[in-house]
Every structure is written in structure tokens, then in C-alpha cells.
Enzyme design. Structure first.
Site, short mmCIF file in Angstrom:
data_model
loop_
_atom_site.label_atom_id
_atom_site.label_comp_id
_atom_site.label_asym_id
_atom_site.label_seq_id
_atom_site.Cartn_x
_atom_site.Cartn_y
_atom_site.Cartn_z
N ASP A 128 -12.63 3.01 2.49
CA ASP A 128 -11.28 2.43 2.56
C ASP A 128 -10.29 3.58 2.70
O ASP A 128 -10.67 4.75 2.52
CB ASP A 128 -10.98 1.61 1.28
N ILE A 129 -9.03 3.26 3.03
CA ILE A 129 -8.04 4.34 3.16
C ILE A 129 -7.49 4.73 1.79
O ILE A 129 -6.84 5.76 1.66
CB ILE A 129 -6.87 3.94 4.09
N ASP A 154 -10.39 6.47 7.26
CA ASP A 154 -9.39 5.66 7.97
C ASP A 154 -9.98 5.21 9.31
O ASP A 154 -10.22 6.03 10.19
CB ASP A 154 -8.12 6.50 8.20
N TYR A 157 -1.29 -12.31 14.56
CA TYR A 157 -2.65 -12.24 13.98
C TYR A 157 -3.63 -13.04 14.84
O TYR A 157 -4.70 -12.56 15.21
CB TYR A 157 -2.58 -12.80 12.56
N LYS A 168 -6.82 -11.82 17.10
CA LYS A 168 -8.19 -12.32 16.89
C LYS A 168 -8.79 -12.83 18.20
O LYS A 168 -9.97 -12.58 18.50
CB LYS A 168 -8.20 -13.41 15.82
C1 AKB Z 1 -4.67 -15.69 6.74
O1 AKB Z 1 -4.21 -16.62 6.09
O2 AKB Z 1 -4.02 -15.00 7.49
C2 AKB Z 1 -6.15 -15.39 6.58
C3 AKB Z 1 -6.96 -16.13 7.59
C4 AKB Z 1 -7.08 -17.58 7.51
O3 AKB Z 1 -7.52 -15.55 8.46
N1 AKB Z 1 -6.56 -15.70 5.25
#
Ligand code: AKB
Length: 287
Positions: free
Chosen positions: A5-6, A23, A113, A117
Site C-alpha cells: 500500500d502507499i 505506489d 468512476y 470501470k
Molecule cells: C462505490 O459505491 O463507489 C463502490 C462500488 C459500488 O463500486 N462501493
């Protein structure tokens, strides 16, 4: 097996085996570490989660993508050919069928996010696996719930915070409204599923992007009722914030029949058994 871990790990992690500060964003050090310790498999769990990523979009994109690209390049250039990288229910978006979301379907995420992904699934499962033979494996984690770690900046954090608050204050203010159903999984089931996927013969894997894993589906109201069976005086109030829009763009429940067929995914916890264990373990921590 090495944990890295960092930042320095807590005592309970240090007791379980060798730990190194490393890292994942520093490729040269990563490559040097992998060669020095003859690493053949990597579990890359580095990510900025959905809530925090909306607060720092550019940084989150850079961290999430650079961490992945470094471990993909490591797999291409060294003996660390087998790579686990978690995708998420966040890979789905508002145009995705919300109930019993299938393995193959419309994927138009509208969060930083989620976009990271989706891009990651394509880079790992499509490009590096097909072009360079990288043994890329991935799961679309639902919200993960654990009593060992505090929540980490995501949209499913309420499902962890609520248990800690129930023990500490007997009350909780939830940042999603009471009827928001989301897929969730207890950490022990997620760890078992991850190891099972990594130990499965590669020939048996019909897909290399990322597997749906369903876990459970529940709302803040459901969890409140489950907690009140143990703490009748527990109270909840609701103050939805920006994460409500994120949650509304995600599935309510997931179809994981492909994972059950290909590598016999199974999970053992339900809301009642998880609630009992969470409250017991958190109470122990507070004593
Ligand atoms: C989030 O809520 O961002 C994470 C996920 C569902 O990937 N827990």
C-alpha cells in the site's frame, strides 16, 4: 503473498504476512518489486470510489486508469501475467435495465468512476488479454460491506456507516432515500468469490471483461428493520445528497448466472446473518 500500500498498514494486517510500501502509480518501482520478489499474480485493488471521484474528477480518472495501465503493462512485461482488477456495478448507467441486470446489456455509465470501470474492462478484458495474452480476471463488485474497514468514499458507504452508527449512537442520517435498492455483498463472500475466480482454470472462463456478481439487494429501510431486531431503539433519518443521483443510475439487482455457470460462484450471507455478524464484531471493536 505480499501485501502492499502507499501508507503503512495497521497492526492486524502486518501480523498476517509480509507488507511493503509500494505506489502502483510508480511503474519503475512496481516492475522492480515484481522482478525482485518473483511475482506471478497481482490483485490490483487501488481505486478512487464513486463519491470521492465526483469531487476530484480529473485526479480520480488519472489514479484509476494509471493504476490499471501500470499493472497491465507489468503483466505484459514481467512474469506477473495473472491480474485481478475489480470492476463495479457502477459500470452500468441510467439506460441499463435496473432489475436483475444481465451480464451483457447496455452500459452507459455517467460517473467518473463508472466510466473508468467501463474503460478498464475494455483495456484488460479486450485489449491486453486478446493482444498480449494477459490473464486478466475481473468481478463487478456490488457495494462491499465489512466490519474491518471504515467506508471508502463510495455511494454504497451508507450500508457500512449505518452499522457503526447503530452501535456508537443508536441513530444514523442516511444520504440516500429509504427505498433506494442497491446490490450489496458481505466482504467474506466477495473475498471467496475473488479467490475462486483466480483459482479457476482459464479455459472455463467464457468472458474476460468482468463477471456480474449479485450478492444481495436491499434498501436503507430493509437494513433499519434488520438492525432494529437487535437494537429496537435504533433511529434513522434521511438526507439524500448528490450520491442519490448516482445510486438512481445504478442497478437495483444483478443477474449473475454466468459466473455461477462458469466457476460456481456462490455466496452464503443474507441480510439477517450479515447484520448479526456486523453488530457483534463492531460491538467487540468498541469494547
Ligand atoms: C462505490 O459505491 O463507489 C463502490 C462500488 C459500488 O463500486 N462501493
Amino acid at each position: 503473498m505480499y501485501a502492499t500500500d502507499i501508507k503503512q498498514a495497521p497492526a492486524d494486517i502486518l501480523e498476517t504476512g509480509p507488507f511493503h510500501i509500494l505506489d502502483v502509480l510508480d511503474y519503475n518501482n512496481l516492475l522492480h518489486f515484481a522482478i525482485r520478489y518473483n511475482i506471478t499474480q497481482v490483485y490490483n485493488l487501488a481505486a478512487v470510489l464513486s463519491g470521492n471521484a465526483e469531487r476530484i474528477p480529473q485526479q480520480a480518472w488519472e489514479i484509476n486508469m494509471k493504476a490499471l495501465m501500470n499493472t497491465l503493462e507489468l503483466a505484459r512485461e514481467s512474469d506477473a501475467k495473472k491480474l485481478f482488477w475489480p470492476s463495479s456495478i457502477a459500470v452500468f448507467g441510467p439506460t441499463t435495465p435496473r432489475h436483475n441486470t444481465p451480464q451483457m446489456t447496455v452500459m452507459e455509465p455517467n460517473t467518473v468512476y463508472g466510466i473508468s470501470k467501463l474503460a478498464g474492462e475494455r483495456w484488460g478484458g479486450e485489449y491486453y488479454h486478446r493482444r498480449y495474452g494477459v490473464d486478466f480476471r475481473s468481478l463487478r463488485y456490488p457495494g462491499l460491506i465489512s466490519h474491518k474497514t471504515e467506508a471508502g468514499g463510495g455511494t454504497t458507504d451508507w450500508a457500512v456507516e449505518i452499522y457503526f452508527e447503530a452501535i456508537n449512537n443508536k441513530r444514523y442520517t442516511c444520504f440516500l432515500n429509504e427505498d433506494t435498492a442497491l446490490p450489496m455483498m458481505f466482504m467474506d463472500d466477495a473475498i471467496r468469490a475473488t479467490i475462486k475466480l483466480m483459482q479457476t482454470d482459464g479455459e472455463k472462463l467464457s468472458l474476460r471483461s468482468s463477471y456480474n456478481v449479485g450478492g444481495m439487494s436491499f434498501t436503507p429501510k430493509d437494513v433499519t428493520k434488520a438492525i432494529q431486531k437487535h437494537i429496537p431503539e435504533f433511529e434513522i433519518t434521511y438526507a439524500p445528497d448528490f450520491r442519490q443521483a448516482i445510486a438512481d443510475s445504478w442497478p437495483a439487482s444483478i443477474d449473475d448466472q454466468v459466473a455461477r455457470r462458469d466457476w460456481q460462484l456462490n455466496d452464503s450471507f443474507n441480510l439477517e446473518s450479515m447484520t448479526k455478524l456486523m453488530l457483534t464484531e463492531i460491538k467487540k471493536k468498541m469494547e
